[in-house]
Design a protein around this motif. Structure first.
Motif, PDB file in Angstrom:
ATOM      1  N   MET A  28       0.850  -1.185   0.000  1.00 19.36           N
ATOM      2  CA  MET A  28       0.000   0.000   0.000  1.00 19.36           C
ATOM      3  C   MET A  28       0.888   1.239   0.000  1.00 19.36           C
ATOM      4  SD  MET A  28      -1.114  -0.199   4.050  1.00 19.36           S
ATOM      5  CE  MET A  28      -2.576   0.707   3.809  1.00 19.36           C
ATOM      6  N   PRO A  29       0.389   2.342  -0.515  1.00 21.55           N
ATOM      7  CA  PRO A  29       1.191   3.574  -0.440  1.00 21.55           C
ATOM      8  C   PRO A  29       1.290   4.067   1.003  1.00 21.55           C
ATOM      9  CG  PRO A  29      -0.918   3.986  -1.539  1.00 21.55           C
ATOM     10  CD  PRO A  29      -0.860   2.525  -1.221  1.00 21.55           C
ATOM     11  N   VAL A  30       2.474   4.531   1.370  1.00 20.35           N
ATOM     12  CA  VAL A  30       2.713   5.084   2.699  1.00 20.35           C
ATOM     13  C   VAL A  30       3.350   6.457   2.523  1.00 20.35           C
ATOM     14  CG1 VAL A  30       3.886   4.785   4.905  1.00 20.35           C
ATOM     15  CG2 VAL A  30       3.070   2.766   3.662  1.00 20.35           C
ATOM     16  N   ARG A  31       2.684   7.473   3.029  1.00 24.31           N
ATOM     17  CA  ARG A  31       3.213   8.841   2.934  1.00 24.31           C
ATOM     18  C   ARG A  31       4.146   9.100   4.116  1.00 24.31           C
ATOM     19  NH1 ARG A  31      -0.127  12.531   4.005  1.00 24.31           N
ATOM     20  NH2 ARG A  31      -1.555  11.145   5.071  1.00 24.31           N
ATOM     21  N   ILE A  32       5.427   9.305   3.813  1.00 24.40           N
ATOM     22  CA  ILE A  32       6.413   9.621   4.842  1.00 24.40           C
ATOM     23  C   ILE A  32       6.880  11.050   4.606  1.00 24.40           C
ATOM     24  CG2 ILE A  32       8.648   9.038   5.847  1.00 24.40           C
ATOM     25  CD1 ILE A  32       8.227   6.159   4.844  1.00 24.40           C
ATOM     26  N   HIS A  33       6.639  11.919   5.580  1.00 18.31           N
ATOM     27  CA  HIS A  33       7.061  13.320   5.482  1.00 18.31           C
ATOM     28  C   HIS A  33       8.210  13.561   6.453  1.00 18.31           C
ATOM     29  CE1 HIS A  33       2.951  15.085   3.984  1.00 18.31           C
ATOM     30  NE2 HIS A  33       3.224  13.926   3.404  1.00 18.31           N
ATOM     31  N   CYS A  37      12.732  20.576  11.603  1.00 13.68           N
ATOM     32  CA  CYS A  37      12.574  21.218  12.908  1.00 13.68           C
ATOM     33  C   CYS A  37      11.094  21.334  13.266  1.00 13.68           C
ATOM     34  CB  CYS A  37      13.223  22.602  12.897  1.00 13.68           C
ATOM     35  SG  CYS A  37      12.298  23.854  11.998  1.00 13.68           S
ATOM     36  N   PRO A  38      10.779  21.781  14.474  1.00 13.98           N
ATOM     37  CA  PRO A  38       9.380  21.897  14.899  1.00 13.98           C
ATOM     38  C   PRO A  38       8.550  22.925  14.131  1.00 13.98           C
ATOM     39  CG  PRO A  38      10.805  21.779  16.811  1.00 13.98           C
ATOM     40  CD  PRO A  38      11.696  21.943  15.605  1.00 13.98           C
ATOM     41  N   ASN A  39       9.165  23.762  13.279  1.00 14.05           N
ATOM     42  CA  ASN A  39       8.363  24.666  12.450  1.00 14.05           C
ATOM     43  C   ASN A  39       7.491  23.866  11.490  1.00 14.05           C
ATOM     44  OD1 ASN A  39       9.351  26.964  13.648  1.00 14.05           O
ATOM     45  ND2 ASN A  39      10.948  27.268  12.126  1.00 14.05           N
ATOM     46  N   SER A  40       7.899  22.652  11.185  1.00 16.92           N
ATOM     47  CA  SER A  40       7.137  21.660  10.434  1.00 16.92           C
ATOM     48  C   SER A  40       6.738  22.075   9.020  1.00 16.92           C
ATOM     49  CB  SER A  40       5.897  21.224  11.218  1.00 16.92           C
ATOM     50  OG  SER A  40       5.438  19.995  10.717  1.00 16.92           O
ATOM     51  N   CYS A  41       7.656  22.698   8.304  1.00 19.86           N
ATOM     52  CA  CYS A  41       7.383  23.035   6.906  1.00 19.86           C
ATOM     53  C   CYS A  41       7.094  21.782   6.079  1.00 19.86           C
ATOM     54  CB  CYS A  41       8.555  23.798   6.304  1.00 19.86           C
ATOM     55  SG  CYS A  41       8.846  25.378   7.110  1.00 19.86           S
ATOM     56  N   GLY A  42       7.669  20.659   6.465  1.00 18.54           N
ATOM     57  CA  GLY A  42       7.433  19.393   5.769  1.00 18.54           C
ATOM     58  C   GLY A  42       6.160  18.693   6.196  1.00 18.54           C
ATOM     59  N   GLN A  43       5.416  19.304   7.104  1.00 20.91           N
ATOM     60  CA  GLN A  43       4.112  18.825   7.544  1.00 20.91           C
ATOM     61  C   GLN A  43       4.132  17.373   8.033  1.00 20.91           C
ATOM     62  OE1 GLN A  43       1.578  19.687   4.203  1.00 20.91           O
ATOM     63  NE2 GLN A  43       1.572  21.863   4.653  1.00 20.91           N
ATOM     64  N   ALA A  44       5.064  17.072   8.912  1.00 18.10           N
ATOM     65  CA  ALA A  44       5.209  15.710   9.432  1.00 18.10           C
ATOM     66  C   ALA A  44       3.946  15.205  10.120  1.00 18.10           C
ATOM     67  CB  ALA A  44       6.390  15.650  10.401  1.00 18.10           C
ATOM     68  N   GLN A  45       3.179  16.095  10.728  1.00 15.59           N
ATOM     69  CA  GLN A  45       2.011  15.665  11.494  1.00 15.59           C
ATOM     70  C   GLN A  45       0.829  15.230  10.635  1.00 15.59           C
ATOM     71  OE1 GLN A  45       3.623  18.625  11.944  1.00 15.59           O
ATOM     72  NE2 GLN A  45       3.768  19.136  14.106  1.00 15.59           N
ATOM     73  N   VAL A  46       0.866  15.479   9.322  1.00 19.28           N
ATOM     74  CA  VAL A  46      -0.246  15.046   8.473  1.00 19.28           C
ATOM     75  C   VAL A  46       0.143  13.872   7.585  1.00 19.28           C
ATOM     76  CG1 VAL A  46      -1.433  17.272   8.495  1.00 19.28           C
ATOM     77  CG2 VAL A  46       0.215  16.781   6.673  1.00 19.28           C
ATOM     78  N   ALA A  47       1.259  13.244   7.857  1.00 22.71           N
ATOM     79  CA  ALA A  47       1.704  12.088   7.090  1.00 22.71           C
ATOM     80  C   ALA A  47       1.266  10.791   7.759  1.00 22.71           C
ATOM     81  CB  ALA A  47       3.231  12.107   6.980  1.00 22.71           C
ATOM     82  N   ASP A  48       1.297   9.720   6.983  1.00 21.06           N
ATOM     83  CA  ASP A  48       1.104   8.402   7.588  1.00 21.06           C
ATOM     84  C   ASP A  48       2.199   8.180   8.630  1.00 21.06           C
ATOM     85  OD1 ASP A  48      -1.090   7.697   5.901  1.00 21.06           O
ATOM     86  OD2 ASP A  48       0.318   7.126   4.329  1.00 21.06           O
ATOM     87  N   VAL A  82      -4.609  14.208   5.462  1.00 19.42           N
ATOM     88  CA  VAL A  82      -5.009  15.442   4.782  1.00 19.42           C
ATOM     89  C   VAL A  82      -6.269  15.156   3.972  1.00 19.42           C
ATOM     90  CG1 VAL A  82      -2.686  16.410   4.655  1.00 19.42           C
ATOM     91  CG2 VAL A  82      -3.477  14.948   2.817  1.00 19.42           C
ATOM     92  N   GLY A  83      -6.862  16.186   3.416  1.00 21.94           N
ATOM     93  CA  GLY A  83      -8.054  16.003   2.598  1.00 21.94           C
ATOM     94  C   GLY A  83      -9.306  16.065   3.443  1.00 21.94           C
ATOM     95  N   GLU A  84     -10.284  15.253   3.086  1.00 19.68           N
ATOM     96  CA  GLU A  84     -11.545  15.229   3.808  1.00 19.68           C
ATOM     97  C   GLU A  84     -11.319  14.656   5.206  1.00 19.68           C
ATOM     98  OE1 GLU A  84     -15.860  13.195   3.174  1.00 19.68           O
ATOM     99  OE2 GLU A  84     -14.826  13.966   1.399  1.00 19.68           O
ATOM    100  N   ASP A  85     -11.872  15.293   6.197  1.00 18.73           N
ATOM    101  CA  ASP A  85     -11.689  14.901   7.599  1.00 18.73           C
ATOM    102  C   ASP A  85     -10.218  14.822   8.001  1.00 18.73           C
ATOM    103  OD1 ASP A  85     -14.483  14.653   7.984  1.00 18.73           O
ATOM    104  OD2 ASP A  85     -14.420  12.639   7.115  1.00 18.73           O
TER     105      ASP A  85
END
Length: 120
Positions: A28-33, A37-48, A82-85
């Protein structure tokens, strides 16, 4: 590269993906961001699986004594969407040393337990 990053991410992301793909099969696809740093430009918190640069410690012998020393590390987040919900992933593990010796086993465990990965 970002001047405020706590760790280098681009080369690590490529190398980690390469090594994991050599050792595991994931159906299955797995999104790894990654983010440095904690500024989170790479959006780690919305990745799988999100990897955010941060401090870590490892034991090292110094002058005949074992001491904990600071090294580059990551905090790992799981389950973001990300996306819906949309929602933010939760912290899975903090202070994992970014050295592949430490990071690869943790990532393999996550991919096996949460995403059904299997050894090749």
């Amino acid at each position: 590269f970002c001047g405020v990053a706590l760790i280098e991410t681009k080369n690590r992301a490529i190398e980690l993906s390469k090594r994991l793909e050599e050792e595991l099969k994931v159906d299955m696809p797995v999104r790894i961001h990654w983010t440095g740093c904690p500024n989170s430009c790479g959006q780690a918190q919305v990745a799988d699986i999100g990897l955010m640069g941060g401090p870590a410690r490892v034991e090292k012998e110094i002058d005949g004594k074992v001491k904990k020393v600071a090294v580059e590390g990551v905090n790992i987040f799981l389950g973001g969407k990300v996306g819906e919900d949309p929602f933010l992933g939760e912290v899975y593990k903090k202070g994992v040393p970014a050295d592949y010796k430490y990071l690869i086993p943790v990532m393999k465990d996550i991919l096996k337990e949460k995403f059904g990965a299997m050894e090749k």
